[in-house]
Write an enzyme that holds these catalytic residues in place. Structure first.
Site, short mmCIF file in Angstrom:
data_model
loop_
_atom_site.label_atom_id
_atom_site.label_comp_id
_atom_site.label_asym_id
_atom_site.label_seq_id
_atom_site.Cartn_x
_atom_site.Cartn_y
_atom_site.Cartn_z
N LYS A 217 -1.50 -0.78 3.66
CA LYS A 217 -1.74 -2.04 2.76
C LYS A 217 -0.83 -2.43 1.44
CE LYS A 217 -6.58 -0.89 3.34
NZ LYS A 217 -7.98 -0.65 3.76
N ASP B 59 -10.68 -6.17 0.42
CA ASP B 59 -11.50 -4.35 0.34
C ASP B 59 -11.71 -4.50 -1.00
OD1 ASP B 59 -10.47 -3.81 2.31
OD2 ASP B 59 -8.67 -2.89 1.55
#
Ligand code: ATR
Length: 271
Positions: free
Chosen positions: A78, A112
């Site tokens: 990420k 997220d």
């Protein structure tokens, strides 16, 4: 159970979207996005590909060459995703973590964080509360930032304390860095670490937690993680990452395609 063919990125099949990470065979994202495409009458294909951090840029170049439109990123990619993007959105720029890339535009988003927040009302978390976050990787950066913005009072514990300090300094959030994972006095403990993938447990002192404290693990799987097992045995309310998977997946679908995600079909596919 192996859910996806074990695709290595060098053997990526023709497809339109993918989830990249390492390990990746456990991911339910292909099943969930396939159900979403079917429900929306779309012909896209979504696969899971194993990519190690050192190969990230080369893998992305190959997928662009193959005509992939976008990717989701999971651990440990990420932070690399945020660095790769030519056009990161404001949140990605600030937190340095992206889980959704548009390969055609070079843009990046983080679903997220809002996906995690979507799941809180069902757990009774409406108002600002003290929250302990375990971990300081890409997922922790996003979750800590969005919780800070919502006014929650944060404590962070990470195996490597310097990384927790870096998280606080670089994102500009306010948080107390703990030396021990002590859950005393918090409304929720959020496990963002990948310790379970290495067969480890975080040594949380569960006997010190209030019984109303929620133990939230953002990972999911057929078996309970050591984190959820231990907190459940201590009498706490537990929650795994399945609903967050659906929420972030729906937001990625909408960001890529600009149409409302078929949430129920996505939930049914992984439930
Ligand atoms: P993600 O992007 O999903 O957050 P990541 O950036 O690789 O993944 O971060 C993994 C997190 O899990 C880190 O906080 C890591 O701790 P370190 O910073 O000390 O490496 C934590 N983690 C991974 N394995 C762990 C283990 N066996 N015990 C404790 N923490 C662990």
């Amino acid at each position: 159970m192996r859910l996806n063919p074990p695709y290595e990125w060098r053997e990526a099949p023709p497809a339109d979207y993918a989830v990249l990470g390492d390990p990746i065979a456990h991911s339910l994202s292909p099943r969930m996005h396939k159900a979403a495409y079917e429900a929306a009458g779309l012909k896209y294909r979504y696969v899971a590909l194993r990519v190690e951090p050192n190969d990230f840029e080369e893998a992305i170049d190959k997928l662009i060459h193959l005509g992939y439109r976008g990717v989701n990123l999971t651990q440990p990619l990420k932070e690399l995703g945020a660095k790769w993007a030519r056009h990161p959105d404001l949140f990605v720029t600030r937190v340095g973590s992206a889980n959704t890339l548009n390969l055609m535009e070079g843009s990046a988003a983080n679903t997220d964080a809002p996906g995690f927040v979507d799941t809180l009302p069902a757990l009774g978390i409406w108002a600002p509360a003290p929250i302990l976050i375990l971990g300081a990787g890409g997922a922790a950066r996003a979750i800590a930032s969005v919780l800070h913005e919502a006014g929650h009072r944060l404590r962070i514990y990470n195996r490597t304390p310097e990384r927790a300090k870096k998280l606080v300094d670089e994102t500009g959030i306010k948080a107390e860095i703990l030396k021990e994972p002590n859950p005393e006095g918090v409304a929720m403990v959020v496990n963002t670490t990948s310790a379970a993938l290495e067969g480890d447990a975080i040594p949380v002192q569960w006997s010190r937690a209030d019984k109303r404290t929620i133990a939230y693990d953002i990972s999911y799987g057929e078996e309970l993680s050591p984190f959820l097992l231990q907190s459940g045995l201590a009498g706490l309310k537990v929650c795994d990452g399945l609903e967050m998977l659906v929420a972030q997946g729906a937001r990625s679908f909408e960001w890529w395609l600009g149409i409302v995600a078929p949430l129920d079909a996505m939930r049914r596919a992984v439930g």
